[in-house]
Write an enzyme that holds these catalytic residues in place. Structure first.
Site, short mmCIF file in Angstrom:
data_model
loop_
_atom_site.label_atom_id
_atom_site.label_comp_id
_atom_site.label_asym_id
_atom_site.label_seq_id
_atom_site.Cartn_x
_atom_site.Cartn_y
_atom_site.Cartn_z
N THR A 12 0.72 -1.10 -0.23
CA THR A 12 -0.06 -0.04 0.00
C THR A 12 1.00 1.52 0.01
OG1 THR A 12 -1.70 -1.22 1.08
CG2 THR A 12 -1.74 1.05 1.38
N TYR A 25 -8.05 0.84 -3.70
CA TYR A 25 -6.74 1.38 -4.44
C TYR A 25 -6.25 0.06 -4.97
CZ TYR A 25 -4.75 -0.71 -0.33
OH TYR A 25 -4.39 -1.35 0.95
N THR A 91 1.74 -4.34 4.36
CA THR A 91 1.50 -4.52 5.83
C THR A 91 0.96 -5.85 6.05
OG1 THR A 91 -0.56 -3.47 5.99
CG2 THR A 91 1.39 -2.01 6.22
N ASP A 92 0.20 -6.57 5.04
CA ASP A 92 -0.44 -7.86 5.58
C ASP A 92 0.37 -8.87 5.99
OD1 ASP A 92 -2.78 -6.48 4.64
OD2 ASP A 92 -2.98 -7.67 2.72
N LYS A 164 0.41 -7.65 13.00
CA LYS A 164 -0.73 -6.54 12.49
C LYS A 164 -1.80 -6.92 13.27
CE LYS A 164 -2.85 -4.66 8.25
NZ LYS A 164 -2.88 -4.87 6.88
N GLU A 285 -2.58 -28.71 28.72
CA GLU A 285 -3.82 -29.66 28.76
C GLU A 285 -3.72 -30.69 27.89
OE1 GLU A 285 -7.92 -27.64 28.93
OE2 GLU A 285 -6.80 -25.90 28.64
#
Ligand code: ASP
Length: 328
Positions: A12, A25, A91-92, A164, A285
């Site tokens: 981006t 975009y 950023t993903d 993120k 557990e």
């Protein structure tokens, strides 16, 4: 002046929209030259060079690109072409690329990932200041030896700890538990701590001896999770499975039995958590010792996948993989 080389991959931060306030975009359209030209005063911080590695939204990052990027980082430093490197990235998956480079690259010199939540053409675009701060960190000798740093929205994160946490907020990144590595304010850098785990030249990993990474699948656990998904994944070629487990890395009794079966057949199984913070411990557990499973300790599922791929590429077995999850 300090030399900083920018490796641009898309995202981006290089995205363009039809208007300043459009929500839709296209990621990754702008070139590295356009990104540098968009930041006034950047050339006063360091002597800059730029290189276009890819132009993708980071949802399209893949193993082959990671290997190429890591080899390029090592080559730039080995040839003494730069004192620091900035990688512009979507950023993903910045946290995955960052952690991969944190584990495999070999230099003490700073490697800084940055990106943005708003495209370059947006009203109040966040990319230019993020790039300014990232270059400032990459040019800072105090950043040396801190591993790969993610510089975004005035915060500095260790690539190991960052994740993120918002789909749309400009403040989209957190380092749960570990906290920030430091901050950057218009190029003024402060550090709060050093990374807590081994990284870069102190790990056993390098891309020099890897041509491809093994397939590792992530399975999201939930109430009523169909247990046969595990077998489907293995039959499709997964050599490792990461469970995004419930709570402290839990799965149902039925899924645990199938995981133990595939682990006996040589598939590496790591229990992480879908919760987003907190550790996943051994034998809480679920009886990891009896079932032959690995606990992810502090790594989230997507980072567990990266580390497990590297462990499998080195041919490590479950005991050594568990140690790697504690060490890295
Ligand atoms: N999908 C975009 C990417 O990761 C999102 C962003 O960069 O903020 O490339």
């Amino acid at each position: 002046m300090t030399r900083v080389h920018i490796l641009a991959t898309g995202g981006t931060i290089a995205g363009t929209a039809p208007s300043q306030v459009a929500q839709g975009y296209r990621s990754g359209g702008l070139s590295v030259d356009a990104l540098m030209a968009g930041v006034p005063g950047l050339g006063d911080v360091a002597t800059l060079t730029g290189e276009q590695v890819s132009q993708v939204g980071s949802q399209d990052m893949n193993d082959a690109l990671w290997l190429r990027l890591a080899a390029r980082v090592d080559a730039v430093f080995a040839a003494d072409e730069a004192d620091g490197i900035v990688i512009t990235h979507g950023t993903d998956t910045a946290e995955e690329t960052g952690y991969f480079l944190h584990l495999v690259t070999g230099s003490e010199r700073p490697v800084v990932l940055t990106g943005s939540m708003r495209p370059a053409t947006a009203l109040s675009a966040d990319g230019p200041l993020n790039l300014f701060n990232a270059v400032s960190v990459a040019a800072d000798r105090h950043a040396r030896g801190r591993g790969v740093i993610v510089a975004i929205n005035d915060d500095l994160h260790s690539a190991r700890d960052v994740t993120k946490s918002s789909t749309t907020d400009v403040q989209a990144f957190v380092s749960p538990g570990a906290g920030l590595l430091g901050t950057a304010s218009y190029g003024r850098i402060r550090y709060f701590r050093r990374p807590t785990h081994l990284h870069t030249g102190s790990t056993e990993f390098t891309v020099a001896d890897i041509v491809a990474l093994p397939r590792v699948d992530i399975m999201y656990a939930h109430a009523n999770m169909p247990a046969d998904l595990v077998r489907a994944s293995v039959s499709l070629g997964a050599q490792g499975i990461v469970i995004a487990g419930m709570g402290n890395g839990n799965v149902s009794t039925e899924v645990a039995e199938i995981l133990a079966d595939v682990a006996r057949d040589g598939v590496a199984v790591v229990r992480s958590s879908r919760v987003g913070s907190g550790d996943v411990g051994r034998n809480i557990e679920l009886d990891d010792d009896g079932l032959g499973l690995v606990a992810s300790d502090q790594l989230n599922p997507q980072k567990s996948r990266v580390l497990l791929q590297l462990c499998l590429a080195r041919g490590l077995g479950p005991a050594a993989i568990q140690q790697a999850f504690l060490r890295y």
